[in-house]
Write an enzyme that holds these catalytic residues in place. Structure first.
Site, PDB file in Angstrom:
ATOM      1  N   PHE A 178       0.811  -1.225   0.000  1.00 40.32           N
ATOM      2  CA  PHE A 178       0.000   0.000   0.000  1.00 40.32           C
ATOM      3  C   PHE A 178       0.841   1.271   0.000  1.00 40.32           C
ATOM      4  O   PHE A 178       0.345   2.338  -0.344  1.00 40.32           O
ATOM      5  CB  PHE A 178      -0.922   0.022   1.242  1.00 40.32           C
ATOM      6  CG  PHE A 178      -0.224   0.478   2.502  1.00 40.32           C
ATOM      7  CD1 PHE A 178      -0.081   1.840   2.785  1.00 40.32           C
ATOM      8  CD2 PHE A 178       0.335  -0.429   3.394  1.00 40.32           C
ATOM      9  CE1 PHE A 178       0.592   2.268   3.922  1.00 40.32           C
ATOM     10  CE2 PHE A 178       1.002  -0.006   4.521  1.00 40.32           C
ATOM     11  CZ  PHE A 178       1.129   1.348   4.790  1.00 40.32           C
ATOM     12  N   CYS A 196       9.470   1.877   3.357  1.00 41.94           N
ATOM     13  CA  CYS A 196      10.336   0.747   3.719  1.00 41.94           C
ATOM     14  C   CYS A 196      11.751   1.245   3.970  1.00 41.94           C
ATOM     15  O   CYS A 196      12.552   0.561   4.581  1.00 41.94           O
ATOM     16  CB  CYS A 196      10.339  -0.308   2.632  1.00 41.94           C
ATOM     17  SG  CYS A 196      11.174   0.220   1.151  1.00 41.94           S
TER      18      CYS A 196
HETATM   19  P1  NAD Z   1       1.606  -6.621   3.042  1.00 44.08           P
HETATM   20  O1  NAD Z   1       2.638  -7.676   3.065  1.00 44.08           O
HETATM   21  O2  NAD Z   1       0.538  -6.643   4.059  1.00 44.08           O
HETATM   22  O3  NAD Z   1       0.845  -6.633   1.617  1.00 44.08           O
HETATM   23  C1  NAD Z   1       1.579  -6.744   0.408  1.00 44.08           C
HETATM   24  C2  NAD Z   1       0.707  -7.478  -0.601  1.00 44.08           C
HETATM   25  O4  NAD Z   1       0.457  -8.805  -0.138  1.00 44.08           O
HETATM   26  C3  NAD Z   1      -0.645  -6.824  -0.843  1.00 44.08           C
HETATM   27  O5  NAD Z   1      -0.902  -6.821  -2.223  1.00 44.08           O
HETATM   28  C4  NAD Z   1      -1.617  -7.701  -0.070  1.00 44.08           C
HETATM   29  O6  NAD Z   1      -2.882  -7.783  -0.678  1.00 44.08           O
HETATM   30  C5  NAD Z   1      -0.942  -9.061  -0.084  1.00 44.08           C
HETATM   31  N1  NAD Z   1      -1.247  -9.849   1.129  1.00 44.08           N
HETATM   32  C6  NAD Z   1      -1.547  -9.362   2.371  1.00 44.08           C
HETATM   33  N2  NAD Z   1      -1.725 -10.373   3.239  1.00 44.08           N
HETATM   34  C7  NAD Z   1      -1.528 -11.523   2.546  1.00 44.08           C
HETATM   35  C8  NAD Z   1      -1.542 -12.900   2.910  1.00 44.08           C
HETATM   36  N3  NAD Z   1      -1.825 -13.295   4.144  1.00 44.08           N
HETATM   37  N4  NAD Z   1      -1.268 -13.803   1.951  1.00 44.08           N
HETATM   38  C9  NAD Z   1      -0.982 -13.423   0.682  1.00 44.08           C
HETATM   39  N5  NAD Z   1      -0.955 -12.125   0.299  1.00 44.08           N
HETATM   40  C10 NAD Z   1      -1.222 -11.181   1.212  1.00 44.08           C
HETATM   41  O7  NAD Z   1       2.392  -5.208   3.038  1.00 44.08           O
HETATM   42  P2  NAD Z   1       1.801  -3.745   3.178  1.00 44.08           P
HETATM   43  O8  NAD Z   1       1.331  -3.532   4.565  1.00 44.08           O
HETATM   44  O9  NAD Z   1       0.887  -3.450   2.049  1.00 44.08           O
HETATM   45  O10 NAD Z   1       3.138  -2.875   2.943  1.00 44.08           O
HETATM   46  C11 NAD Z   1       4.027  -2.528   3.962  1.00 44.08           C
HETATM   47  C12 NAD Z   1       5.205  -3.480   4.029  1.00 44.08           C
HETATM   48  O11 NAD Z   1       5.882  -3.484   2.787  1.00 44.08           O
HETATM   49  C13 NAD Z   1       6.257  -3.048   5.048  1.00 44.08           C
HETATM   50  O12 NAD Z   1       6.735  -4.186   5.706  1.00 44.08           O
HETATM   51  C14 NAD Z   1       7.363  -2.417   4.195  1.00 44.08           C
HETATM   52  O13 NAD Z   1       8.638  -2.438   4.775  1.00 44.08           O
HETATM   53  C15 NAD Z   1       7.293  -3.292   2.989  1.00 44.08           C
HETATM   54  N6  NAD Z   1       7.876  -2.634   1.830  1.00 44.08           N
HETATM   55  C16 NAD Z   1       9.097  -3.072   1.393  1.00 44.08           C
HETATM   56  C17 NAD Z   1       9.704  -2.459   0.316  1.00 44.08           C
HETATM   57  C18 NAD Z   1      11.038  -2.924  -0.176  1.00 44.08           C
HETATM   58  O14 NAD Z   1      11.414  -2.566  -1.283  1.00 44.08           O
HETATM   59  N7  NAD Z   1      11.795  -3.696   0.591  1.00 44.08           N
HETATM   60  C19 NAD Z   1       9.067  -1.381  -0.325  1.00 44.08           C
HETATM   61  C20 NAD Z   1       7.814  -0.970   0.145  1.00 44.08           C
HETATM   62  C21 NAD Z   1       7.222  -1.615   1.223  1.00 44.08           C
END
Ligand code: NAD
Length: 499
Positions: free
Chosen positions: A153, A285
């Site tokens: 998100f 992130c």
């Molecule tokens: P999230 O892991 O909750 O969601 C990411 C994606 O996975 C979404 O599309 C969501 O629909 C899906 N998802 C959620 N729960 C799931 C499940 N149980 N099984 C399968 N798919 C599922 O992450 P978020 O809250 O949207 O984003 C924040 C996180 O992303 C933070 O941990 C941040 O550090 C990380 N992030 C990392 C980078 C990087 O480049 N390392 C960049 C941006 C964000």
């Protein structure tokens, strides 16, 4: 009221279609709680149709001339520039970040689109003449087939643009699953991609959560998955999709430390630290969420607190310093972690938990918060808070600071503030973190390079965007050729030429 909300369509075979699902969720403005749209959780049939469309389109797309592919992204970058204000406003409304940050989100994605427009020079093989007498060897970098992207998100413009432009420019077709929390700006970008000339089936979009992601991990026609999000979900995606034989890259969670050396430029270091910790409400992130104060830099805490206290919290569209958090649940989780930190002995240097914003009584606001005396083992240190909370810890030396950072399970980003080149060089050499900033607090690499990550922050060998992603989205084929001399046909050729 919900019934009259606009719905977010799926994109299948070049058409924006309404999902037949019975499962929907609201996309909510985090500053007001106003529902903006309803997003579907696509059915299994719809997900299969999107993948089938991408599979069929691959047959012709993989043979499309490289210049034709590149020109689509030249056009797309122009369309994104022309629509910047609208894209940023949509992003701010659904995600909460300030308009300035929203433009930055779009712009960092735009840079990848510009890079995709240079695919001609990026997707070139190698050639060695006479590896044996009369034998040459060369490589082709061929597209894989249907690839999929799953995005978080917090950067709903930049991260989808990390993925589909490079995948498509290299000759693959794509199925994108944006974050269900803020899919609106992503859909606007996808619409612009079609306008720029991406043919039907080459780019498809499905919406959903766990079930949709698992379907992508399991589907035999998907060859590669690019994931960005939390460590918990990313690890699951990596394991599940790898077991199904797919190529997978997962960019995941973080706990980014900034080392503040006593010889740092004090004013610069503290300003940068405050921006990196609290900008985008800490929901980056690459946010700097742990400051390691070395030696006399411990005395700078009051000045740091004063600077953070001066930040203005508000609705993103009013361009404050700090916008709201994405959801009530995310805010509550951060509140709980701070409470736990205090129970475990952290000291509250600045408390933004009760911040009020005039005109926005219902927003998910959380003011800059600073805790000192934090150590490994405390929840506020061990977990990614993903909110505007900076924790302070201390070290007596550079070596101690490096050891602390290298012992953390995450290795996404880090920074050091110092005026001493030898200190910076030692840090750069010994630190085990993907992105390292030297007097730069959020060192996200431009697309000439690739984003990366060490240890718990990344799974998979190759990173998103940059040169690395060309390797991720292609299969190297090695050709070894020999042609036997045929005097008769050579004579014929000579005759033809002399005529
Ligand atoms: P999230 O892991 O909750 O969601 C990411 C994606 O996975 C979404 O599309 C969501 O629909 C899906 N998802 C959620 N729960 C799931 C499940 N149980 N099984 C399968 N798919 C599922 O992450 P978020 O809250 O949207 O984003 C924040 C996180 O992303 C933070 O941990 C941040 O550090 C990380 N992030 C990392 C980078 C990087 O480049 N390392 C960049 C941006 C964000």
């Amino acid at each position: 009221m919900t019934a009259t909300l606009p719905t977010v369509p799926l994109l299948i075979q070049g058409e924006f279609v309404e999902s037949a699902t019975t499962q929907w969720r609201d996309v909510v403005n985090p500053a007001t709680q106003e529902p903006l749209a309803r997003v579907p959780f696509a059915t299994a049939d719809e997900i299969n149709a999107a993948i089938a469309s991408a599979k069929a389109a691959f047959k012709t797309w993989r043979k499309t001339p490289i210049g034709a592919r590149a020109r689509i992204f030249l056009k797309l970058q122009q369309l994104i520039r022309e629509n910047m204000a609208d894209l940023a406003a949509t992003l701010t409304a659904e995600q909460g970040k300030t308009l300035a940050d929203a433009e930055g989100d779009v712009f960092r994605g735009l840079e990848v689109v510009e890079h995709a427009a240079n695919i001609g020079t990026l997707q070139m093989g190698e050639f060695a003449e006479n590896v044996a007498s009369g034998v040459d060897t060369y490589t082709l970098l061929q597209p894989l087939g249907v690839c999929a992207g799953i995005t978080p998100f917090n950067f709903p413009a930049m991260i989808p643009l990390w993925m589909f432009p490079m995948a498509i420019a290299t000759g693959n077709t794509f199925v994108l699953k944006p974050s269900e929390q803020d899919p609106l700006v992503t859909m606007k970008l996808v619409k612009l991609a079609l306008e720029a000339g991406v043919p039907p089936g080459v780019l498809n979009v499905i919406h959903g959560g766990e079930d949709a992601v698992n379907a992508l991990c399991d589907h035999p026609d998907i060859k590669a998955i690019s994931f960005v999000g939390s460590t918990r979900v990313g690890t699951h995606v990596y394991n599940r999709a790898s077991l199904n034989g797919k190529r997978v890259q997962c960019m995941m969670g973080a706990k980014n430390h900034a080392v503040v050396m006593p010889d740092a430029n004090r004013e610069q270091a503290l300003n940068q630290l405050v921006g990196a910790a609290f900008g985008a409400a800490g929901q980056r992130c690459m946010a700097t969420t742990v400051a390691v104060l070395v030696g006399a830099a411990r005395e700078w805490v009051p000045e740091l607190v004063a600077k953070a206290q001066g930040l203005r919290v508000g609705a993103g569209k009013d361009n404050p310093d700090v916008g709201p958090m994405i959801s009530c649940a995310a805010r509550q989780r951060a509140l709980n972690l701070v409470a736990q930190g205090l129970e475990q002995g952290a000291v509250l240097e600045l408390d933004g938990r009760g911040v009020q914003v005039d005109g926005y009584p219902n927003g998910n606001f959380f003011g800059p918060t600073i805790l000192s005396g934090v150590k490994p083992g405390m929840a506020v240190y061990d977990q990614e808070i993903f909110g505007p909370v900076l924790v302070l810890t201390e070290a007596d030396s550079l070596d101690e600071a490096i050891e602390l950072i290298n012992s953390n399970p995450n290795g996404n980003g880090t920074a050091i503030f110092t005026q001493n080149g030898a200190v910076a060089r030692k840090f750069q050499e010994d630190i085990d973190v993907g992105q390292v900033g030297i007097n730069v607090p959020i060192p996200v690499p431009v697309p000439l390079f690739s984003f990366t990550g060490s240890r718990g922050s990344k799974l998979g060998d190759l990173g998103p965007y940059g040169k690395q992603v060309v390797m991720f989205y292609t299969q190297t084929k090695t050709i070894t050729q020999r042609w036997f001399d045929d005097p008769a046909s050579m004579g014929k050729v000579n005759t033809t030429i002399s005529l």
